[in-house]
Design a protein around this motif. Structure first.
Motif, PDB file in Angstrom:
ATOM      1  N   MET A   1       0.848  -1.192   0.000  1.00  0.00           N
ATOM      2  CA  MET A   1       0.000   0.000   0.000  1.00  0.00           C
ATOM      3  C   MET A   1       0.883   1.241   0.000  1.00  0.00           C
ATOM      4  O   MET A   1       1.908   1.272   0.678  1.00  0.00           O
ATOM      5  N   ASP A   2       0.491   2.238  -0.796  1.00  0.00           N
ATOM      6  CA  ASP A   2       1.208   3.507  -0.772  1.00  0.00           C
ATOM      7  C   ASP A   2       0.215   4.654  -0.877  1.00  0.00           C
ATOM      8  O   ASP A   2      -0.981   4.453  -1.123  1.00  0.00           O
ATOM      9  N   ILE A   3       0.716   5.853  -0.679  1.00  0.00           N
ATOM     10  CA  ILE A   3      -0.162   7.023  -0.623  1.00  0.00           C
ATOM     11  C   ILE A   3      -0.886   7.258  -1.943  1.00  0.00           C
ATOM     12  O   ILE A   3      -2.012   7.760  -1.976  1.00  0.00           O
ATOM     13  N   LYS A   4      -0.260   6.878  -3.059  1.00  0.00           N
ATOM     14  CA  LYS A   4      -0.881   7.068  -4.369  1.00  0.00           C
ATOM     15  C   LYS A   4      -2.189   6.305  -4.470  1.00  0.00           C
ATOM     16  O   LYS A   4      -3.184   6.812  -5.011  1.00  0.00           O
ATOM     17  N   GLN A   5      -2.199   5.070  -3.974  1.00  0.00           N
ATOM     18  CA  GLN A   5      -3.425   4.283  -4.036  1.00  0.00           C
ATOM     19  C   GLN A   5      -4.556   4.959  -3.260  1.00  0.00           C
ATOM     20  O   GLN A   5      -5.707   4.967  -3.705  1.00  0.00           O
ATOM     21  N   LEU A   6      -4.224   5.523  -2.121  1.00  0.00           N
ATOM     22  CA  LEU A   6      -5.239   6.218  -1.327  1.00  0.00           C
ATOM     23  C   LEU A   6      -5.707   7.492  -2.031  1.00  0.00           C
ATOM     24  O   LEU A   6      -6.888   7.841  -1.986  1.00  0.00           O
ATOM     25  N   GLN A   7      -4.788   8.180  -2.692  1.00  0.00           N
ATOM     26  CA  GLN A   7      -5.166   9.364  -3.464  1.00  0.00           C
ATOM     27  C   GLN A   7      -6.073   8.997  -4.630  1.00  0.00           C
ATOM     28  O   GLN A   7      -7.037   9.714  -4.944  1.00  0.00           O
ATOM     29  N   PHE A   8      -5.788   7.850  -5.287  1.00  0.00           N
ATOM     30  CA  PHE A   8      -6.659   7.383  -6.373  1.00  0.00           C
ATOM     31  C   PHE A   8      -8.065   7.090  -5.836  1.00  0.00           C
ATOM     32  O   PHE A   8      -9.062   7.429  -6.478  1.00  0.00           O
ATOM     33  N   LEU A   9      -8.121   6.460  -4.677  1.00  0.00           N
ATOM     34  CA  LEU A   9      -9.406   6.103  -4.083  1.00  0.00           C
ATOM     35  C   LEU A   9     -10.232   7.357  -3.780  1.00  0.00           C
ATOM     36  O   LEU A   9     -11.431   7.419  -4.074  1.00  0.00           O
ATOM     37  N   CYS A  10      -9.596   8.362  -3.210  1.00  0.00           N
ATOM     38  CA  CYS A  10     -10.294   9.605  -2.866  1.00  0.00           C
ATOM     39  C   CYS A  10     -10.695  10.379  -4.114  1.00  0.00           C
ATOM     40  O   CYS A  10     -11.762  11.012  -4.136  1.00  0.00           O
ATOM     41  N   ALA A  11      -9.866  10.348  -5.147  1.00  0.00           N
ATOM     42  CA  ALA A  11     -10.216  11.013  -6.403  1.00  0.00           C
ATOM     43  C   ALA A  11     -11.439  10.352  -7.033  1.00  0.00           C
ATOM     44  O   ALA A  11     -12.315  11.033  -7.587  1.00  0.00           O
ATOM     45  N   LEU A  12     -11.517   9.028  -6.946  1.00  0.00           N
ATOM     46  CA  LEU A  12     -12.676   8.315  -7.484  1.00  0.00           C
ATOM     47  C   LEU A  12     -13.948   8.694  -6.720  1.00  0.00           C
ATOM     48  O   LEU A  12     -15.005   8.906  -7.320  1.00  0.00           O
ATOM     49  N   GLU A  13     -13.832   8.817  -5.407  1.00  0.00           N
ATOM     50  CA  GLU A  13     -14.987   9.228  -4.604  1.00  0.00           C
ATOM     51  C   GLU A  13     -15.415  10.648  -4.955  1.00  0.00           C
ATOM     52  O   GLU A  13     -16.599  10.967  -5.063  1.00  0.00           O
ATOM     53  N   ARG A  14     -14.450  11.534  -5.168  1.00  0.00           N
ATOM     54  CA  ARG A  14     -14.741  12.942  -5.436  1.00  0.00           C
ATOM     55  C   ARG A  14     -15.365  13.140  -6.819  1.00  0.00           C
ATOM     56  O   ARG A  14     -16.274  13.950  -6.989  1.00  0.00           O
ATOM     57  N   LEU A  15     -14.896  12.385  -7.817  1.00  0.00           N
ATOM     58  CA  LEU A  15     -15.301  12.613  -9.200  1.00  0.00           C
ATOM     59  C   LEU A  15     -16.317  11.601  -9.705  1.00  0.00           C
ATOM     60  O   LEU A  15     -17.013  11.847 -10.697  1.00  0.00           O
ATOM     61  N   GLY A  16     -16.411  10.442  -9.038  1.00  0.00           N
ATOM     62  CA  GLY A  16     -17.432   9.462  -9.393  1.00  0.00           C
ATOM     63  C   GLY A  16     -17.272   8.827 -10.758  1.00  0.00           C
ATOM     64  O   GLY A  16     -18.234   8.346 -11.353  1.00  0.00           O
ATOM     65  N   HIS A  17     -16.042   8.791 -11.287  1.00  0.00           N
ATOM     66  CA  HIS A  17     -15.810   8.263 -12.643  1.00  0.00           C
ATOM     67  C   HIS A  17     -14.355   7.838 -12.757  1.00  0.00           C
ATOM     68  O   HIS A  17     -13.455   8.607 -12.404  1.00  0.00           O
ATOM     69  N   PHE A  18     -14.123   6.621 -13.254  1.00  0.00           N
ATOM     70  CA  PHE A  18     -12.746   6.120 -13.340  1.00  0.00           C
ATOM     71  C   PHE A  18     -11.885   6.989 -14.254  1.00  0.00           C
ATOM     72  O   PHE A  18     -10.738   7.319 -13.925  1.00  0.00           O
ATOM     73  N   GLY A  19     -12.419   7.362 -15.418  1.00  0.00           N
ATOM     74  CA  GLY A  19     -11.630   8.155 -16.362  1.00  0.00           C
ATOM     75  C   GLY A  19     -11.301   9.533 -15.832  1.00  0.00           C
ATOM     76  O   GLY A  19     -10.158   9.996 -15.948  1.00  0.00           O
ATOM     77  N   LYS A  20     -12.292  10.203 -15.216  1.00  0.00           N
ATOM     78  CA  LYS A  20     -12.050  11.538 -14.660  1.00  0.00           C
ATOM     79  C   LYS A  20     -11.063  11.476 -13.496  1.00  0.00           C
ATOM     80  O   LYS A  20     -10.211  12.357 -13.346  1.00  0.00           O
ATOM     81  N   ALA A  21     -11.181  10.427 -12.666  1.00  0.00           N
ATOM     82  CA  ALA A  21     -10.247  10.280 -11.549  1.00  0.00           C
ATOM     83  C   ALA A  21      -8.828  10.049 -12.063  1.00  0.00           C
ATOM     84  O   ALA A  21      -7.865  10.596 -11.515  1.00  0.00           O
ATOM     85  N   ALA A  22      -8.699   9.246 -13.112  1.00  0.00           N
ATOM     86  CA  ALA A  22      -7.376   9.000 -13.696  1.00  0.00           C
ATOM     87  C   ALA A  22      -6.776  10.284 -14.252  1.00  0.00           C
ATOM     88  O   ALA A  22      -5.593  10.582 -14.040  1.00  0.00           O
ATOM     89  N   ASP A  23      -7.586  11.070 -14.960  1.00  0.00           N
ATOM     90  CA  ASP A  23      -7.090  12.341 -15.508  1.00  0.00           C
ATOM     91  C   ASP A  23      -6.641  13.271 -14.385  1.00  0.00           C
ATOM     92  O   ASP A  23      -5.589  13.924 -14.485  1.00  0.00           O
ATOM     93  N   ALA A  24      -7.431  13.343 -13.307  1.00  0.00           N
ATOM     94  CA  ALA A  24      -7.081  14.224 -12.189  1.00  0.00           C
ATOM     95  C   ALA A  24      -5.798  13.796 -11.517  1.00  0.00           C
ATOM     96  O   ALA A  24      -5.054  14.630 -10.986  1.00  0.00           O
ATOM     97  N   CYS A  25      -5.508  12.489 -11.545  1.00  0.00           N
ATOM     98  CA  CYS A  25      -4.296  11.961 -10.899  1.00  0.00           C
ATOM     99  C   CYS A  25      -3.138  11.813 -11.885  1.00  0.00           C
ATOM    100  O   CYS A  25      -2.070  11.298 -11.506  1.00  0.00           O
ATOM    101  N   CYS A  26      -3.347  12.237 -13.144  1.00  0.00           N
ATOM    102  CA  CYS A  26      -2.289  12.206 -14.174  1.00  0.00           C
ATOM    103  C   CYS A  26      -1.769  10.792 -14.433  1.00  0.00           C
ATOM    104  O   CYS A  26      -0.558  10.565 -14.571  1.00  0.00           O
ATOM    105  N   VAL A  27      -2.687   9.831 -14.482  1.00  0.00           N
ATOM    106  CA  VAL A  27      -2.340   8.458 -14.856  1.00  0.00           C
ATOM    107  C   VAL A  27      -3.389   7.984 -15.851  1.00  0.00           C
ATOM    108  O   VAL A  27      -4.420   8.624 -16.061  1.00  0.00           O
ATOM    109  N   THR A  28      -3.129   6.824 -16.480  1.00  0.00           N
ATOM    110  CA  THR A  28      -4.113   6.246 -17.375  1.00  0.00           C
ATOM    111  C   THR A  28      -5.197   5.543 -16.563  1.00  0.00           C
ATOM    112  O   THR A  28      -4.979   5.157 -15.412  1.00  0.00           O
ATOM    113  N   GLN A  29      -6.358   5.363 -17.179  1.00  0.00           N
ATOM    114  CA  GLN A  29      -7.441   4.676 -16.474  1.00  0.00           C
ATOM    115  C   GLN A  29      -7.073   3.233 -16.124  1.00  0.00           C
ATOM    116  O   GLN A  29      -7.371   2.788 -15.005  1.00  0.00           O
ATOM    117  N   PRO A  30      -6.431   2.450 -17.038  1.00  0.00           N
ATOM    118  CA  PRO A  30      -6.029   1.095 -16.642  1.00  0.00           C
ATOM    119  C   PRO A  30      -5.074   1.077 -15.454  1.00  0.00           C
ATOM    120  O   PRO A  30      -5.165   0.194 -14.594  1.00  0.00           O
TER     121      PRO A  30
END
Length: 300
Positions: A1-30
């Motif tokens: 576990m690392d902080i990035k995974q937790l940031q991804f989780l919170c971004a998904l909760e905030r944006l409600g969409h895998f693609g939007k959360a990925a864009d906000a975190c500057c990574v690909t959706q996969p």
């Protein structure tokens, strides 16, 4: 576990969409999806409801999401405090502001930016209820909201006072300065509002509620031509001569107001007092929030 995974989780909760959360975190959706599955495998619980798209969180996910938010808050606080100890601030200061705040915030942010060039700001126009909710859920660091909404034991509070009220109008269409009925020292009587087109904030908003109370006490019925929850709409309508609008004083400097004038209103009922507030957390104080509160104390 690392902080990035937790940031991804919170971004998904905030944006409600895998693609939007990925864009906000500057990574690909996969990549985001894979890292979140890895987190689930490590924790041994399913966090996310998945079908063809994001369907929300499982009950276990909702519980652990709160821990993720606290961990990220502590992580961000650690970085901010380390920077502060070195004489600077880094990170993003998230600020929620009620519409028609009379607080001159931009000079304060400019002073903070000059002291700490790596500091960034996010500003959100929200209702007082939304500000309290987002402070509590760690989506905001500081709120400029109405003092009556704040439970002082839960928040660090700096009162910001109560504004006077003025009528904002375009002199090409309205001529209050030529009205012989103006009482000294040239303050507009509330009775004048009954005969002019008005643009006002929506009735659910605290500033509007204060206006309505005063008008009622003065025996004036307000029938606005326009109601909006966006201050920009009211200013645009005033610029077009479509209506006048009521604003707190002193009015903030803005190019949108260059062609408009202010007629201060005669004595009104006290408007709801504003305050700058931040969540009270003694174990991990928010250094960015404390810096802004301290700056506001020295200027307001």
């Amino acid at each position: 576990m690392d902080i990035k995974q937790l940031q991804f989780l919170c971004a998904l909760e905030r944006l409600g969409h895998f693609g939007k959360a990925a864009d906000a975190c500057c990574v690909t959706q996969p990549t985001l999806s894979m890292r979140l599955r890895n987190l689930e495998e490590e924790l041994g619980v399913t966090l996310i409801k998945r079908k063809q798209r994001f369907e929300g969180f499982t009950p276990e996910g909702e519980r652990l999401l709160q821990w993720a938010k606290q961990t990220i808050s502590a992580f961000d606080g650690l970085k901010s405090e380390a920077a502060r100890l070195k004489g600077s601030l880094v990170g993003t200061l998230r600020i929620g502001i009620v519409p028609l705040s009379h607080v001159h915030l931009m000079p304060v942010l400019k002073a903070l930016s000059e002291q700490s060039p790596q500091l960034r700001f996010q500003l959100h126009s929200l209702s007082s209820e939304q500000i309290i909710e987002q402070l509590t859920s760690n989506h905001l660091d500081v709120g400029l909201t109405y003092l009556a909404q704040v439970e002082s034991e839960r928040f660090i509070v700096h009162p910001l006072g109560q504004p006077d009220i003025g009528l904002l109008y375009h002199p090409d269409y309205f001529h209050f300065d030529q009205d012989s009925n103006l009482p000294a020292p040239h303050r507009l009587p509330w009775s004048a509002l009954a005969n002019i087109p008005l643009g006002l904030l929506s009735p659910a908003m605290r500033f509007r509620q204060g206006i309505d109370r005063t008008a009622s006490v003065k025996g004036v019925t307000l029938t606005p031509l326009i109601e909006s929850d966006a201050v920009e709409h009211l200013i645009e309508a005033a610029n077009e001569g479509l209506c006048c609008t009521l604003v707190p004083l002193p009015v903030l400097n803005s190019p949108m107001l260059d062609h408009l004038m202010i007629a201060p209103m005669e004595t009104a009922l006290p408007q709801p007092a504003l305050a700058a507030v931040s969540c009270r957390n003694q174990s991990t104080p928010n250094g960015l929030a404390l810096a802004l509160l301290q700056m506001l104390k020295t200027t307001h």
